[in-house]
Design a protein around this motif. Structure first.
Motif, PDB file in Angstrom:
ATOM      1  N   THR A 139       0.806  -1.226   0.000  1.00  0.00           N
ATOM      2  CA  THR A 139       0.000   0.000   0.000  1.00  0.00           C
ATOM      3  C   THR A 139       0.837   1.274   0.000  1.00  0.00           C
ATOM      4  O   THR A 139       0.342   2.348  -0.367  1.00  0.00           O
ATOM      5  CB  THR A 139      -0.925   0.031   1.230  1.00  0.00           C
ATOM      6  OG1 THR A 139      -0.126   0.002   2.434  1.00  0.00           O
ATOM      7  CG2 THR A 139      -1.865  -1.174   1.225  1.00  0.00           C
ATOM      8  N   ASN A 140       2.114   1.188   0.403  1.00  0.00           N
ATOM      9  CA  ASN A 140       2.908   2.407   0.538  1.00  0.00           C
ATOM     10  C   ASN A 140       4.387   2.134   0.298  1.00  0.00           C
ATOM     11  O   ASN A 140       5.198   2.159   1.233  1.00  0.00           O
ATOM     12  CB  ASN A 140       2.699   3.026   1.928  1.00  0.00           C
ATOM     13  CG  ASN A 140       3.393   4.371   2.071  1.00  0.00           C
ATOM     14  OD1 ASN A 140       3.516   5.119   1.096  1.00  0.00           O
ATOM     15  ND2 ASN A 140       3.843   4.689   3.272  1.00  0.00           N
ATOM     16  N   ASN A 141       4.751   1.872  -0.960  1.00  0.00           N
ATOM     17  CA  ASN A 141       6.153   1.663  -1.317  1.00  0.00           C
ATOM     18  C   ASN A 141       6.772   3.019  -1.661  1.00  0.00           C
ATOM     19  O   ASN A 141       6.654   3.509  -2.785  1.00  0.00           O
ATOM     20  CB  ASN A 141       6.267   0.697  -2.504  1.00  0.00           C
ATOM     21  CG  ASN A 141       7.703   0.276  -2.776  1.00  0.00           C
ATOM     22  OD1 ASN A 141       8.649   1.017  -2.517  1.00  0.00           O
ATOM     23  ND2 ASN A 141       7.868  -0.939  -3.297  1.00  0.00           N
ATOM     24  N   THR A 142       7.416   3.614  -0.662  1.00  0.00           N
ATOM     25  CA  THR A 142       7.950   4.971  -0.816  1.00  0.00           C
ATOM     26  C   THR A 142       8.963   5.051  -1.951  1.00  0.00           C
ATOM     27  O   THR A 142       8.982   6.026  -2.722  1.00  0.00           O
ATOM     28  CB  THR A 142       8.612   5.418   0.497  1.00  0.00           C
ATOM     29  OG1 THR A 142       7.670   5.288   1.562  1.00  0.00           O
ATOM     30  CG2 THR A 142       9.067   6.873   0.412  1.00  0.00           C
ATOM     31  N   ALA A 191       0.774  -5.759  -7.673  1.00  0.00           N
ATOM     32  CA  ALA A 191       0.110  -4.658  -6.962  1.00  0.00           C
ATOM     33  C   ALA A 191       0.475  -3.274  -7.460  1.00  0.00           C
ATOM     34  O   ALA A 191      -0.050  -2.296  -6.963  1.00  0.00           O
ATOM     35  CB  ALA A 191       0.408  -4.756  -5.466  1.00  0.00           C
ATOM     36  N   GLY A 192       1.378  -3.162  -8.434  1.00  0.00           N
ATOM     37  CA  GLY A 192       1.626  -1.856  -9.015  1.00  0.00           C
ATOM     38  C   GLY A 192       3.065  -1.388  -9.049  1.00  0.00           C
ATOM     39  O   GLY A 192       3.369  -0.392  -9.714  1.00  0.00           O
ATOM     40  N   PHE A 193       3.996  -2.081  -8.363  1.00  0.00           N
ATOM     41  CA  PHE A 193       5.353  -1.552  -8.335  1.00  0.00           C
ATOM     42  C   PHE A 193       6.024  -1.640  -9.708  1.00  0.00           C
ATOM     43  O   PHE A 193       6.841  -0.780 -10.069  1.00  0.00           O
ATOM     44  CB  PHE A 193       6.202  -2.230  -7.255  1.00  0.00           C
ATOM     45  CG  PHE A 193       6.918  -3.483  -7.669  1.00  0.00           C
ATOM     46  CD1 PHE A 193       8.171  -3.411  -8.268  1.00  0.00           C
ATOM     47  CD2 PHE A 193       6.356  -4.738  -7.455  1.00  0.00           C
ATOM     48  CE1 PHE A 193       8.846  -4.567  -8.654  1.00  0.00           C
ATOM     49  CE2 PHE A 193       7.024  -5.885  -7.835  1.00  0.00           C
ATOM     50  CZ  PHE A 193       8.275  -5.799  -8.435  1.00  0.00           C
ATOM     51  N   TRP A 194       5.689  -2.667 -10.505  1.00  0.00           N
ATOM     52  CA  TRP A 194       6.263  -2.755 -11.851  1.00  0.00           C
ATOM     53  C   TRP A 194       5.831  -1.552 -12.694  1.00  0.00           C
ATOM     54  O   TRP A 194       6.617  -1.017 -13.492  1.00  0.00           O
ATOM     55  CB  TRP A 194       5.832  -4.045 -12.538  1.00  0.00           C
ATOM     56  CG  TRP A 194       6.557  -5.269 -12.077  1.00  0.00           C
ATOM     57  CD1 TRP A 194       6.044  -6.295 -11.332  1.00  0.00           C
ATOM     58  CD2 TRP A 194       7.927  -5.621 -12.343  1.00  0.00           C
ATOM     59  NE1 TRP A 194       7.008  -7.246 -11.100  1.00  0.00           N
ATOM     60  CE2 TRP A 194       8.175  -6.866 -11.718  1.00  0.00           C
ATOM     61  CE3 TRP A 194       8.960  -5.005 -13.044  1.00  0.00           C
ATOM     62  CZ2 TRP A 194       9.406  -7.498 -11.781  1.00  0.00           C
ATOM     63  CZ3 TRP A 194      10.200  -5.624 -13.106  1.00  0.00           C
ATOM     64  CH2 TRP A 194      10.413  -6.858 -12.479  1.00  0.00           C
ATOM     65  N   GLN A 195       4.587  -1.126 -12.522  1.00  0.00           N
ATOM     66  CA  GLN A 195       4.105   0.037 -13.264  1.00  0.00           C
ATOM     67  C   GLN A 195       4.869   1.290 -12.856  1.00  0.00           C
ATOM     68  O   GLN A 195       5.235   2.117 -13.703  1.00  0.00           O
ATOM     69  CB  GLN A 195       2.606   0.244 -13.023  1.00  0.00           C
ATOM     70  CG  GLN A 195       1.999   1.382 -13.840  1.00  0.00           C
ATOM     71  CD  GLN A 195       2.008   1.095 -15.336  1.00  0.00           C
ATOM     72  OE1 GLN A 195       1.487   0.074 -15.756  1.00  0.00           O
ATOM     73  NE2 GLN A 195       2.596   1.980 -16.122  1.00  0.00           N
ATOM     74  N   GLU A 196       5.139   1.438 -11.567  1.00  0.00           N
ATOM     75  CA  GLU A 196       5.875   2.603 -11.097  1.00  0.00           C
ATOM     76  C   GLU A 196       7.307   2.600 -11.624  1.00  0.00           C
ATOM     77  O   GLU A 196       7.844   3.655 -12.005  1.00  0.00           O
ATOM     78  CB  GLU A 196       5.840   2.656  -9.574  1.00  0.00           C
ATOM     79  CG  GLU A 196       4.454   2.967  -9.034  1.00  0.00           C
ATOM     80  CD  GLU A 196       4.360   2.926  -7.530  1.00  0.00           C
ATOM     81  OE1 GLU A 196       3.654   3.784  -6.961  1.00  0.00           O
ATOM     82  OE2 GLU A 196       4.977   2.037  -6.903  1.00  0.00           O
TER      83      GLU A 196
END
Length: 306
Positions: free
Chosen positions: A52-55, A220-225
């Motif tokens: 939920t919160n990968n800074t 969960a989205g880190f690859w997109q970031e």
């Protein structure tokens, strides 16, 4: 157009479970118990702080990383990526059933360069692409997001580590500087060791929980970031940058997460399934993933490079 990977929705009872209920294979009480367990997984896994919160990856998505910061990131990511092969091999060796062993070998062999093959298709049926399309969508001779490695072709250049090497070389790094334990920071090596202990565990309940958590973290989205940040850097500073390693993983990880839910549906209703060990395996691997990313963020703040 980029495929946007969003954070996972709440876990719900699938149509597969509903059909088993209708056929009388499961009771209503069993289905309700499974629903409660999915709610627990939602709380323990999908609401974990690293999902939920990968800074670090949120900052990375801005595309402001310096070349030194990029090199440090790629070096640490290469250690995790290369050392993951050990955990994947342990998972295949320790799989409790032949079906699970094959599923684990699918992942391992694809990592090593065996290309997924779709039934009824062969390499001669590929559509011509420009070099830019190959980098964005993946060279069809080397990359596929669907099918099976059974009957697939092995190519050295299709190994995931070689894709990552292509990115690193564009930024002045070379093979001998990447992927070895000696290149890893303590936080990176802790993550690698925990992958082997948990994801590759010989306790099937621990391994199942770790696998479920890893795949849902990956979706969960880190690859997109990461892709967003690298795309901005390619557009503004490094037009030669190869992104296929990141764009491919961004597309495929959502499929892996869906498969883990199917696997959970199979093992949950077996007599010896241990809910507490499953949760333990997932929670502990997510804590290790958090240490990896928080370590990178701390290195950025203190300007440590490798």
């Amino acid at each position: 157009m980029n495929q946007v990977i969003t954070k996972p929705n709440n876990l719900t009872i699938s149509s597969r479970i509903e059909e088993r209920l209708q056929r009388g294979e499961l009771t209503q009480a069993q289905v309700e118990s499974f629903r409660d367990f999915l709610n627990e997984i939602e709380r323990e896994f999908l609401q974990h702080r690293i999902i939920t919160n990968n800074t670090y990856t949120r900052w990375f998505s801005n595309g402001t990383a310096t070349d030194a910061e990029l090199q440090h990131f790629l070096k640490q990511f290469s250690v995790f990526s290369n050392q993951f092969l050990i955990a994947a091999l342990l998972k295949a060796i320790n799989s409790p059933t032949l079906q699970q062993s094959r599923a684990s070998r699918e992942i391992l062999l694809n990592e090593l360069g065996v290309i997924y093959r779709q039934s009824g298709k062969n390499s001669g049926q590929q559509i011509a692409q420009t070099e830019e399309q190959k980098d964005r969508e993946g060279d069809p001779e080397l990359i596929s997001t669907e099918g099976t490695v059974d009957g697939g072709i092995c190519r050295f250049r299709a190994a995931h580590f070689e894709w990552l090497l292509n990115v690193a070389e564009d930024l002045g790094l070379h093979y001998e500087e990447l992927g070895k334990r000696k290149h890893g920071r303590p936080s990176t090596l802790h993550f690698c060791d925990e992958l082997q202990r948990l994801y590759g565990s010989d306790d099937p309940q621990i391994a199942e929980g770790a696998s479920f958590a890893v795949e849902n973290w990956a979706a969960a989205g880190f690859w997109q970031e990461l892709e967003d940040g690298l795309t901005k850097i390619k557009q503004t500073r490094h037009p030669q940058l190869h992104l296929a390693f990141f764009t491919w993983h961004n597309r495929v990880e959502g499929q892996h997460a869906g498969h883990t839910l199917e696997e959970l549906e199979e093992v949950y209703f077996k007599p010896h399934f241990d809910q507490s060990k499953f949760i333990q395996g997932g929670r502990e691997i997510l804590d290790a993933i958090a240490i990896f990313w928080y370590g990178l963020n701390e290195d950025k703040l203190t300007q440590i490079s490798t």
